[in-house]
Design a protein around this motif. Sequence first.
Motif, PDB file in Angstrom:
ATOM      1  N   VAL A 105     -44.255  63.103   8.944  1.00 59.26           N
ATOM      2  CA  VAL A 105     -44.583  62.021   8.007  1.00 59.26           C
ATOM      3  C   VAL A 105     -43.382  61.701   7.124  1.00 59.26           C
ATOM      4  CG1 VAL A 105     -46.001  61.422   5.998  1.00 59.26           C
ATOM      5  CG2 VAL A 105     -47.069  62.405   8.039  1.00 59.26           C
ATOM      6  N   LEU A 106     -42.738  62.721   6.584  1.00 57.46           N
ATOM      7  CA  LEU A 106     -41.555  62.494   5.735  1.00 57.46           C
ATOM      8  C   LEU A 106     -40.445  61.806   6.523  1.00 57.46           C
ATOM      9  CD1 LEU A 106     -41.386  65.844   3.742  1.00 57.46           C
ATOM     10  CD2 LEU A 106     -41.964  63.583   2.836  1.00 57.46           C
ATOM     11  N   THR A 107     -40.234  62.243   7.754  1.00 61.83           N
ATOM     12  CA  THR A 107     -39.188  61.643   8.576  1.00 61.83           C
ATOM     13  C   THR A 107     -39.504  60.190   8.898  1.00 61.83           C
ATOM     14  OG1 THR A 107     -38.633  63.784   9.540  1.00 61.83           O
ATOM     15  CG2 THR A 107     -37.899  61.835  10.744  1.00 61.83           C
ATOM     16  N   ILE A 108     -40.724  59.906   9.272  1.00 65.08           N
ATOM     17  CA  ILE A 108     -41.095  58.527   9.632  1.00 65.08           C
ATOM     18  C   ILE A 108     -41.000  57.609   8.416  1.00 65.08           C
ATOM     19  CG2 ILE A 108     -43.006  57.073  10.417  1.00 65.08           C
ATOM     20  CD1 ILE A 108     -43.698  59.429  12.364  1.00 65.08           C
ATOM     21  N   ILE A 109     -41.428  58.077   7.262  1.00 65.48           N
ATOM     22  CA  ILE A 109     -41.254  57.279   6.035  1.00 65.48           C
ATOM     23  C   ILE A 109     -39.762  57.047   5.803  1.00 65.48           C
ATOM     24  CG2 ILE A 109     -41.447  57.317   3.515  1.00 65.48           C
ATOM     25  CD1 ILE A 109     -44.120  58.851   3.914  1.00 65.48           C
ATOM     26  N   GLY A 110     -38.970  58.101   5.968  1.00 63.93           N
ATOM     27  CA  GLY A 110     -37.530  57.989   5.746  1.00 63.93           C
ATOM     28  C   GLY A 110     -36.857  57.000   6.672  1.00 63.93           C
ATOM     29  N   VAL A 111     -37.140  57.106   7.963  1.00 65.58           N
ATOM     30  CA  VAL A 111     -36.470  56.192   8.897  1.00 65.58           C
ATOM     31  C   VAL A 111     -36.957  54.761   8.716  1.00 65.58           C
ATOM     32  CG1 VAL A 111     -35.928  58.006  10.557  1.00 65.58           C
ATOM     33  CG2 VAL A 111     -38.002  56.671  10.871  1.00 65.58           C
ATOM     34  N   ALA A 112     -38.215  54.594   8.311  1.00 71.74           N
ATOM     35  CA  ALA A 112     -38.710  53.239   8.030  1.00 71.74           C
ATOM     36  C   ALA A 112     -37.950  52.630   6.855  1.00 71.74           C
ATOM     37  CB  ALA A 112     -40.211  53.268   7.751  1.00 71.74           C
ATOM     38  N   LEU A 113     -37.742  53.413   5.807  1.00 78.23           N
ATOM     39  CA  LEU A 113     -37.003  52.908   4.646  1.00 78.23           C
ATOM     40  C   LEU A 113     -35.536  52.628   4.988  1.00 78.23           C
ATOM     41  CD1 LEU A 113     -38.510  55.154   1.831  1.00 78.23           C
ATOM     42  CD2 LEU A 113     -38.750  52.669   2.053  1.00 78.23           C
ATOM     43  N   VAL A 114     -34.928  53.492   5.782  1.00 80.74           N
ATOM     44  CA  VAL A 114     -33.539  53.245   6.190  1.00 80.74           C
ATOM     45  C   VAL A 114     -33.460  51.947   6.998  1.00 80.74           C
ATOM     46  CG1 VAL A 114     -31.609  54.106   7.583  1.00 80.74           C
ATOM     47  CG2 VAL A 114     -32.837  55.668   6.077  1.00 80.74           C
ATOM     48  N   SER A 115     -34.414  51.741   7.897  1.00 82.98           N
ATOM     49  CA  SER A 115     -34.442  50.497   8.680  1.00 82.98           C
ATOM     50  C   SER A 115     -34.600  49.281   7.778  1.00 82.98           C
ATOM     51  CB  SER A 115     -35.597  50.518   9.687  1.00 82.98           C
ATOM     52  OG  SER A 115     -35.328  51.399  10.724  1.00 82.98           O
ATOM     53  N   VAL A 116     -35.498  49.369   6.807  1.00 86.11           N
ATOM     54  CA  VAL A 116     -35.687  48.255   5.864  1.00 86.11           C
ATOM     55  C   VAL A 116     -34.390  47.975   5.115  1.00 86.11           C
ATOM     56  CG1 VAL A 116     -36.876  47.551   3.737  1.00 86.11           C
ATOM     57  CG2 VAL A 116     -38.182  48.531   5.631  1.00 86.11           C
ATOM     58  N   GLY A 117     -33.688  49.033   4.713  1.00 81.38           N
ATOM     59  CA  GLY A 117     -32.402  48.855   4.042  1.00 81.38           C
ATOM     60  C   GLY A 117     -31.395  48.132   4.921  1.00 81.38           C
ATOM     61  N   HIS A 118     -31.324  48.502   6.192  1.00 82.21           N
ATOM     62  CA  HIS A 118     -30.404  47.830   7.124  1.00 82.21           C
ATOM     63  C   HIS A 118     -30.818  46.377   7.362  1.00 82.21           C
ATOM     64  CE1 HIS A 118     -27.657  50.988   8.371  1.00 82.21           C
ATOM     65  NE2 HIS A 118     -28.673  51.829   8.531  1.00 82.21           N
ATOM     66  N   ILE A 119     -32.107  46.133   7.536  1.00 77.55           N
ATOM     67  CA  ILE A 119     -32.585  44.769   7.761  1.00 77.55           C
ATOM     68  C   ILE A 119     -32.290  43.900   6.545  1.00 77.55           C
ATOM     69  CG2 ILE A 119     -34.671  43.358   8.048  1.00 77.55           C
ATOM     70  CD1 ILE A 119     -35.757  45.760   9.779  1.00 77.55           C
ATOM     71  N   TRP A 120     -32.565  44.426   5.366  1.00 79.72           N
ATOM     72  CA  TRP A 120     -32.297  43.676   4.135  1.00 79.72           C
ATOM     73  C   TRP A 120     -30.802  43.411   3.999  1.00 79.72           C
ATOM     74  CZ3 TRP A 120     -35.479  44.992  -0.808  1.00 79.72           C
ATOM     75  CH2 TRP A 120     -35.297  44.014  -1.769  1.00 79.72           C
ATOM     76  N   ASN A 121     -29.995  44.398   4.337  1.00 84.63           N
ATOM     77  CA  ASN A 121     -28.548  44.237   4.271  1.00 84.63           C
ATOM     78  C   ASN A 121     -28.069  43.118   5.201  1.00 84.63           C
ATOM     79  OD1 ASN A 121     -26.002  45.247   3.181  1.00 84.63           O
ATOM     80  ND2 ASN A 121     -25.573  45.953   5.243  1.00 84.63           N
ATOM     81  N   LEU A 122     -28.652  43.065   6.398  1.00 85.46           N
ATOM     82  CA  LEU A 122     -28.307  41.990   7.329  1.00 85.46           C
ATOM     83  C   LEU A 122     -28.678  40.633   6.765  1.00 85.46           C
ATOM     84  CD1 LEU A 122     -29.405  43.521  10.747  1.00 85.46           C
ATOM     85  CD2 LEU A 122     -27.093  42.807  10.130  1.00 85.46           C
ATOM     86  N   ARG A 123     -29.841  40.547   6.155  1.00 85.89           N
ATOM     87  CA  ARG A 123     -30.323  39.252   5.646  1.00 85.89           C
ATOM     88  C   ARG A 123     -29.525  38.741   4.455  1.00 85.89           C
ATOM     89  NH1 ARG A 123     -36.834  39.669   6.460  1.00 85.89           N
ATOM     90  NH2 ARG A 123     -36.705  39.497   8.717  1.00 85.89           N
ATOM     91  N   VAL A 124     -29.155  39.633   3.544  1.00 85.61           N
ATOM     92  CA  VAL A 124     -28.423  39.175   2.362  1.00 85.61           C
ATOM     93  C   VAL A 124     -26.931  39.018   2.631  1.00 85.61           C
ATOM     94  CG1 VAL A 124     -30.093  40.063   0.716  1.00 85.61           C
ATOM     95  CG2 VAL A 124     -28.148  41.496   1.357  1.00 85.61           C
ATOM     96  N   SER A 125     -26.483  39.447   3.796  1.00 87.09           N
ATOM     97  CA  SER A 125     -25.077  39.343   4.139  1.00 87.09           C
ATOM     98  C   SER A 125     -24.686  37.977   4.723  1.00 87.09           C
ATOM     99  CB  SER A 125     -24.679  40.438   5.141  1.00 87.09           C
ATOM    100  OG  SER A 125     -24.794  41.700   4.531  1.00 87.09           O
ATOM    101  N   HIS A 126     -25.637  37.107   4.922  1.00 83.79           N
ATOM    102  CA  HIS A 126     -25.325  35.802   5.517  1.00 83.79           C
ATOM    103  C   HIS A 126     -24.726  34.868   4.498  1.00 83.79           C
ATOM    104  CE1 HIS A 126     -27.523  37.415   8.795  1.00 83.79           C
ATOM    105  NE2 HIS A 126     -27.276  36.352   9.514  1.00 83.79           N
TER     106      HIS A 126
END
Length: 126
Positions: A105-126
């Motif tokens: 559970v901790l790992t899945i929450i963690g990787v989900a948050l890391v993915s959200v961080g990467h996705i957000w980074n991609l979106r605000v980088s345009h």
Amino acid sequence: MTEAHQNPRLIRRRLDKAGIALSALCALHCMLTILLVSGLGVGAQFFLAEEIHRFALAIALVIAAVAIGWGALLHRRREPFVIAMMGLTFMGGALASPHGAQEAVLTIIGVALVSVGHIWNLRVSH
């Protein structure tokens, strides 16, 4: 935009995409581990090896630091960085937990948050 500016941008975008893909693979690894080890009783020595988890966290940390840190310096938004670091913290907490549901559970929450961080980074980088 000159090629010198496009190439670093392309590298950072690829790192973000790699971070998202690795996060998905990590979540899949967690779910398959629960299924294979708990349900079928196979692969415990490989799937539960602590070295895999340490190595994955190290890779996630490097990719997130480079891609999201670099992005934060360019777009001046701290949200992707903060979210990804929270995710890495959850992943680190999973390493301190005994193998089982809590760790997954901790790992899945963690990787989900890391993915959200990467996705957000991609979106605000345009």
